[in-house]
Structure formats: structure tokens, C-alpha cells
Design a protein around this motif. Structure first.
Motif, PDB file in Angstrom:
ATOM      1  N   MET A 156       3.083  -7.741 -25.294  1.00  0.00           N
ATOM      2  CA  MET A 156       2.361  -8.250 -24.127  1.00  0.00           C
ATOM      3  C   MET A 156       1.984  -7.083 -23.214  1.00  0.00           C
ATOM      4  SD  MET A 156       3.704 -10.908 -21.201  1.00  0.00           S
ATOM      5  CE  MET A 156       4.096 -12.129 -22.455  1.00  0.00           C
ATOM      6  N   SER A 157       0.706  -7.013 -22.820  1.00  0.00           N
ATOM      7  CA  SER A 157       0.259  -5.932 -21.953  1.00  0.00           C
ATOM      8  C   SER A 157       0.752  -6.154 -20.520  1.00  0.00           C
ATOM      9  CB  SER A 157      -1.273  -5.859 -21.963  1.00  0.00           C
ATOM     10  OG  SER A 157      -1.838  -7.067 -21.482  1.00  0.00           O
ATOM     11  N   LYS A 158       0.972  -5.053 -19.814  1.00  0.00           N
ATOM     12  CA  LYS A 158       1.429  -5.138 -18.434  1.00  0.00           C
ATOM     13  C   LYS A 158       0.260  -5.562 -17.535  1.00  0.00           C
ATOM     14  CE  LYS A 158       4.653  -1.246 -19.005  1.00  0.00           C
ATOM     15  NZ  LYS A 158       4.995   0.115 -18.517  1.00  0.00           N
ATOM     16  N   PRO A 159       0.526  -6.407 -16.549  1.00  0.00           N
ATOM     17  CA  PRO A 159      -0.539  -6.720 -15.590  1.00  0.00           C
ATOM     18  C   PRO A 159      -0.778  -5.529 -14.676  1.00  0.00           C
ATOM     19  CG  PRO A 159       1.509  -7.751 -14.899  1.00  0.00           C
ATOM     20  CD  PRO A 159       1.766  -7.155 -16.259  1.00  0.00           C
ATOM     21  N   GLN A 160      -1.978  -5.433 -14.142  1.00  0.00           N
ATOM     22  CA  GLN A 160      -2.253  -4.440 -13.127  1.00  0.00           C
ATOM     23  C   GLN A 160      -1.548  -4.842 -11.830  1.00  0.00           C
ATOM     24  OE1 GLN A 160      -6.582  -4.470 -13.083  1.00  0.00           O
ATOM     25  NE2 GLN A 160      -6.646  -2.655 -14.386  1.00  0.00           N
ATOM     26  N   PHE A 161      -1.452  -3.919 -10.907  1.00  0.00           N
ATOM     27  CA  PHE A 161      -0.888  -4.258  -9.601  1.00  0.00           C
ATOM     28  C   PHE A 161      -1.609  -3.466  -8.524  1.00  0.00           C
ATOM     29  CE2 PHE A 161       1.510  -0.635 -11.092  1.00  0.00           C
ATOM     30  CZ  PHE A 161       1.718   0.145  -9.960  1.00  0.00           C
ATOM     31  N   SER A 162      -1.603  -4.010  -7.312  1.00  0.00           N
ATOM     32  CA  SER A 162      -2.266  -3.377  -6.178  1.00  0.00           C
ATOM     33  C   SER A 162      -1.482  -3.705  -4.919  1.00  0.00           C
ATOM     34  CB  SER A 162      -3.715  -3.861  -6.068  1.00  0.00           C
ATOM     35  OG  SER A 162      -3.780  -5.284  -6.070  1.00  0.00           O
ATOM     36  N   PHE A 163      -1.831  -3.018  -3.830  1.00  0.00           N
ATOM     37  CA  PHE A 163      -1.110  -3.179  -2.567  1.00  0.00           C
ATOM     38  C   PHE A 163      -2.075  -3.442  -1.409  1.00  0.00           C
ATOM     39  CE2 PHE A 163       1.628  -0.054  -4.927  1.00  0.00           C
ATOM     40  CZ  PHE A 163       2.732  -0.889  -5.111  1.00  0.00           C
ATOM     41  N   GLU A 164      -1.598  -4.190  -0.410  1.00  0.00           N
ATOM     42  CA  GLU A 164      -2.396  -4.449   0.785  1.00  0.00           C
ATOM     43  C   GLU A 164      -1.739  -3.847   2.023  1.00  0.00           C
ATOM     44  OE1 GLU A 164      -4.316  -8.371   1.642  1.00  0.00           O
ATOM     45  OE2 GLU A 164      -2.917  -8.385   3.338  1.00  0.00           O
ATOM     46  N   PHE A 165      -2.543  -3.227   2.869  1.00  0.00           N
ATOM     47  CA  PHE A 165      -2.100  -2.703   4.168  1.00  0.00           C
ATOM     48  C   PHE A 165      -2.839  -3.439   5.283  1.00  0.00           C
ATOM     49  CE2 PHE A 165      -1.423   1.639   2.000  1.00  0.00           C
ATOM     50  CZ  PHE A 165      -0.080   1.373   1.782  1.00  0.00           C
ATOM     51  N   PHE A 166      -2.282  -3.368   6.493  1.00  0.00           N
ATOM     52  CA  PHE A 166      -3.010  -3.853   7.666  1.00  0.00           C
ATOM     53  C   PHE A 166      -3.128  -2.717   8.674  1.00  0.00           C
ATOM     54  CE2 PHE A 166       1.464  -4.825   8.615  1.00  0.00           C
ATOM     55  CZ  PHE A 166       1.605  -4.332   9.911  1.00  0.00           C
ATOM     56  N   PRO A 167      -4.208  -2.676   9.457  1.00  0.00           N
ATOM     57  CA  PRO A 167      -4.380  -1.598  10.444  1.00  0.00           C
ATOM     58  C   PRO A 167      -3.301  -1.667  11.515  1.00  0.00           C
ATOM     59  CG  PRO A 167      -6.435  -2.776  10.063  1.00  0.00           C
ATOM     60  CD  PRO A 167      -5.353  -3.579   9.425  1.00  0.00           C
ATOM     61  N   THR A 168      -2.717  -0.549  11.830  1.00  0.00           N
ATOM     62  CA  THR A 168      -1.688  -0.504  12.864  1.00  0.00           C
ATOM     63  C   THR A 168      -2.307  -0.104  14.200  1.00  0.00           C
ATOM     64  OG1 THR A 168      -1.151   1.780  12.358  1.00  0.00           O
ATOM     65  CG2 THR A 168       0.069   0.094  11.181  1.00  0.00           C
ATOM     66  N   LYS A 169      -1.586  -0.377  15.284  1.00  0.00           N
ATOM     67  CA  LYS A 169      -2.144  -0.197  16.627  1.00  0.00           C
ATOM     68  C   LYS A 169      -1.788   1.139  17.275  1.00  0.00           C
ATOM     69  CE  LYS A 169      -2.034  -5.178  17.537  1.00  0.00           C
ATOM     70  NZ  LYS A 169      -1.537  -6.255  18.451  1.00  0.00           N
ATOM     71  N   THR A 170      -0.866   1.880  16.687  1.00  0.00           N
ATOM     72  CA  THR A 170      -0.391   3.122  17.325  1.00  0.00           C
ATOM     73  C   THR A 170      -0.574   4.316  16.398  1.00  0.00           C
ATOM     74  OG1 THR A 170       1.869   2.906  16.466  1.00  0.00           O
ATOM     75  CG2 THR A 170       1.364   1.772  18.546  1.00  0.00           C
ATOM     76  N   ASP A 171      -0.603   5.491  16.997  1.00  0.00           N
ATOM     77  CA  ASP A 171      -0.705   6.723  16.211  1.00  0.00           C
ATOM     78  C   ASP A 171       0.513   6.898  15.315  1.00  0.00           C
ATOM     79  OD1 ASP A 171      -3.116   7.273  17.390  1.00  0.00           O
ATOM     80  OD2 ASP A 171      -2.287   8.650  18.889  1.00  0.00           O
ATOM     81  N   ASP A 172       1.672   6.522  15.832  1.00  0.00           N
ATOM     82  CA  ASP A 172       2.897   6.610  15.033  1.00  0.00           C
ATOM     83  C   ASP A 172       2.820   5.673  13.833  1.00  0.00           C
ATOM     84  OD1 ASP A 172       5.684   7.509  14.599  1.00  0.00           O
ATOM     85  OD2 ASP A 172       6.197   5.431  15.071  1.00  0.00           O
ATOM     86  N   GLY A 173       2.278   4.486  14.077  1.00  0.00           N
ATOM     87  CA  GLY A 173       2.116   3.525  12.984  1.00  0.00           C
ATOM     88  C   GLY A 173       1.158   4.037  11.919  1.00  0.00           C
ATOM     89  N   ILE A 174       0.104   4.711  12.345  1.00  0.00           N
ATOM     90  CA  ILE A 174      -0.856   5.282  11.401  1.00  0.00           C
ATOM     91  C   ILE A 174      -0.190   6.351  10.543  1.00  0.00           C
ATOM     92  CG2 ILE A 174      -2.941   6.678  11.187  1.00  0.00           C
ATOM     93  CD1 ILE A 174      -3.618   3.874  11.892  1.00  0.00           C
ATOM     94  N   THR A 175       0.605   7.201  11.187  1.00  0.00           N
ATOM     95  CA  THR A 175       1.314   8.254  10.451  1.00  0.00           C
ATOM     96  C   THR A 175       2.245   7.647   9.402  1.00  0.00           C
ATOM     97  OG1 THR A 175       1.236   9.751  12.350  1.00  0.00           O
ATOM     98  CG2 THR A 175       2.907  10.201  10.664  1.00  0.00           C
ATOM     99  N   LYS A 176       2.981   6.624   9.784  1.00  0.00           N
ATOM    100  CA  LYS A 176       3.888   5.959   8.848  1.00  0.00           C
ATOM    101  C   LYS A 176       3.115   5.277   7.717  1.00  0.00           C
ATOM    102  CE  LYS A 176       7.660   5.181  12.152  1.00  0.00           C
ATOM    103  NZ  LYS A 176       8.446   4.172  12.918  1.00  0.00           N
ATOM    104  N   LEU A 177       1.948   4.713   8.057  1.00  0.00           N
ATOM    105  CA  LEU A 177       1.126   4.065   7.040  1.00  0.00           C
ATOM    106  C   LEU A 177       0.681   5.072   5.986  1.00  0.00           C
ATOM    107  CD1 LEU A 177      -0.497   1.703   5.889  1.00  0.00           C
ATOM    108  CD2 LEU A 177      -2.309   2.239   7.528  1.00  0.00           C
ATOM    109  N   TYR A 178       0.272   6.249   6.404  1.00  0.00           N
ATOM    110  CA  TYR A 178      -0.151   7.271   5.444  1.00  0.00           C
ATOM    111  C   TYR A 178       1.021   7.730   4.575  1.00  0.00           C
ATOM    112  CZ  TYR A 178      -4.459   7.534   8.196  1.00  0.00           C
ATOM    113  OH  TYR A 178      -5.630   7.242   8.844  1.00  0.00           O
ATOM    114  N   GLN A 179       2.199   7.804   5.165  1.00  0.00           N
ATOM    115  CA  GLN A 179       3.384   8.165   4.381  1.00  0.00           C
ATOM    116  C   GLN A 179       3.701   7.084   3.350  1.00  0.00           C
ATOM    117  OE1 GLN A 179       6.238   8.702   7.542  1.00  0.00           O
ATOM    118  NE2 GLN A 179       5.646  10.826   7.933  1.00  0.00           N
ATOM    119  N   THR A 180       3.588   5.824   3.773  1.00  0.00           N
ATOM    120  CA  THR A 180       3.804   4.701   2.850  1.00  0.00           C
ATOM    121  C   THR A 180       2.777   4.725   1.734  1.00  0.00           C
ATOM    122  OG1 THR A 180       4.760   3.330   4.606  1.00  0.00           O
ATOM    123  CG2 THR A 180       3.903   2.187   2.669  1.00  0.00           C
TER     124      THR A 180
END
Length: 287
Positions: free
Chosen positions: A1-25
Motif C-alpha cells: 500500500m502506498s503512503k498517503p501524502q501529507f501537508s500542514f496548515e498555518f495561520f497568520p500570527t499577530k506579533t513579531d515573536d509569533g512570526i519568528t516562532k512560525l518560521y522556526q516551526t
């Protein structure tokens, strides 16, 4: 059986710190080699500028495709056309087309009132440039008149030019399988028009229940009761949640789901753990 593909969803954050963490994630999850990342768009385009900035930054950060969400509520045709041209200019070739939610205080649905209208407009304006994902609802859209009408709405979006659909999150695999089978009975080729399973990891009980109640997603009684029993024991909730979602994904994979789309809530864990324990990557180890 072949593996299914997978993907991820992000949401825009409101702070500069949140943006930095989002890029790290993003950097950490990107090492798992997902098929793409999607980035959400607030009600009535309320996160428009943040979404555009994050999409462009992620596009420049790695070669993994980025699929911005685009909604028709709150924007007119000229605004949407401008957005489509911008995304095309920076090399975006995939997007998630949604009706979107009416922002507080807005009256009227605008020039493109429904997702099917948006899909049709994207095709009219941009031809076949974009791979278009739309939303699907295994447990019925909360505003749909009937299940039959809701299924027909999804078929209409495919006929208007959508390539595939990502489901609202669910915890009962039968709801996904029923929708897939219903589409096939109505002549939809689900190999061509894939039904991607939207997966919501269980991290925080109160947030999950509030979100589910607002969007019409069902949380089975056994999950609600167990979460209530755990109270404030966050570790127990996370472990129970991992077990529930892992089992759900195993059933879906056994049933031939083509892809899994993880609603990450901008977190590395438990998304990374789920992908690896399900054996979806070449370097995965089984849990």
C-alpha cells in the motif's frame, strides 16, 4: 500500500515573536518533506497583509509549495484579481479557495457570494495556472439545508474547476468514508478529485471543544467525556489526543485516503510525532 501524502496548515500570527516562532516551526516541519503548506486568511480578509507577507516569506524560505487561502467574502472581483496576479508573480501555483466568514458588522455577500463563484472566477481570470483546493464537510456544513445539498455543493465546486477538496476536521472515520462513497455514487472520480482528510491534533481540550462547536464539527462523546475526566492534566490530554488521532489516521490510511492535511495550530508537536509514527516519511519510525 502506498503512503498517503501529507501537508500542514498555518495561520497568520499577530506579533513579531509569533512570526519568528512560525518560521522556526516551518523549518522543522519542512524537514519532514510535506507536499505543501497552506496559510489561512481571516474573515473578510482581516489578515490579508499578514497572510501575503507570510506566504511570500515562506515561498522564499524553501522549495516546498505554499498554498495561500483565498476567500471571496469581503473582497470584490478587482481585489481578488489583484491578489491572484500577485500570487502568480511570486511563483505561487496552488491555493485554497473558500467562501470565508462574514466579518463582524458586514452586511451583504459581495460580488462572489459563494466558494463556487470564487472557483469559477479564478479559472476565468487565471486559467489553469492554480491548483485549487476547496473545503468539504464530512459532517455537513453548519449552514447547509441538507446533507444532499451539501454534497451537491462540493460537486458544483469540482465542476467549476476545483482540483481537490480538504475536509473540515473530524474524529469519526465513517463520516469521511460516507462522503467519499457518496461522491463516487454521484459519478465523481475521487482519484482525479481527491478528498483530502483534514486532521486536527488534540492539544487543548477547551479550545478544541469551542472551535468544534463554532464550526459544526462533532467530537464523539467518548472523547468529550475522557477530556473532561482529565481536567487540567495537560500531559494526559496530549497523550490521549495523540492516541485518538493516530488511530483515526491509521483507519483512513487503511481505507486508502490519498492525503492527510494537518491543522498544526502553528506547533511542531504533535504534528511531527504523528507524521513520523504513521510512517509517512522515509525516515519515520513506527510508534
Amino acid at each position: 500500500m502506498s503512503k498517503p501524502q501529507f501537508s500542514f496548515e498555518f495561520f497568520p500570527t499577530k506579533t513579531d515573536d509569533g512570526i519568528t516562532k512560525l518560521y522556526q516551526t516551518f523549518d522543522t516541519l519542512n524537514e519532514l518533506a510535506p507536499s505543501y503548506f497552506s496559510v489561512t486568511y481571516g474573515a473578510g480578509g482581516t489578515t490579508r497583509e499578514r497572510t501575503l507577507g507570510i506566504v511570500e516569506a515562506l515561498k522564499n524560505r524553501a522549495n516546498t509549495p505554499i498554498a495561500p487561502h483565498i476567500s471571496c467574502i469581503g473582497d470584490n472581483k478587482s481585489q481578488i484579481a489583484e491578489l491572484l496576479d500577485f500570487y502568480k508573480s511570486i511563483g505561487i501555483s496552488r491555493m485554497v479557495a473558500l467562501r470565508g466568514d462574514l466579518p463582524s458588522g458586514q452586511v451583504g455577500m459581495g460580488e462572489l457570494p459563494f466558494a463556487v463563484d470564487l472557483v469559477r472566477f479564478i479559472r476565468e481570470h487565471s486559467g489553469d495556472h492554480f491548483q485549487i483546493e476547496v473545503a468539504a464537510y464530512p459532517e455537513m456544513h453548519p449552514q447547509a439545508i441538507s446533507f444532499e445539498q451539501d454534497i451537491q455543493n462540493l460537486i458544483n465546486k469540482f465542476e467549476a474547476g476545483a482540483n481537490s477538496a480538504i475536509t473540515q476536521f473530524f474524529y469519526n472515520a465513517e463520516s469521511y468514508l460516507y462522503l467519499r462513497d457518496a461522491l463516487e455514487k454521484r459519478g465523481v472520480d475521487t482519484d482525479k478529485h481527491r478528498l483530502v482528510a483534514g486532521i486536527m491534533p488534540i492539544i487543548n481540550a477547551s479550545n478544541l471543544i469551542r472551535f468544534a462547536d463554532s464550526c459544526g464539527a462533532d467530537i464523539p462523546r467518548f472523547i468529550r467525556k475522557q477530556l473532561a475526566d482529565y481536567g487540567d492534566d495537560r500531559k494526559a490530554i496530549r497523550e490521549f489526543g495523540f492516541e485518538v488521532v493516530h488511530r483515526l489516521c491509521e483507519v483512513l490510511i487503511a481505507e486508502g485516503v490519498p492525503a492527510l492535511h494537518f491543522y498544526t495550530m502553528n506547533r511542531v508537536e504533535p504534528n511531527k510525532r504523528l507524521v513520523q509514527s504513521l510512517g509517512l516519511t522515509s525516515s519515520s519510525t513506527q510508534a
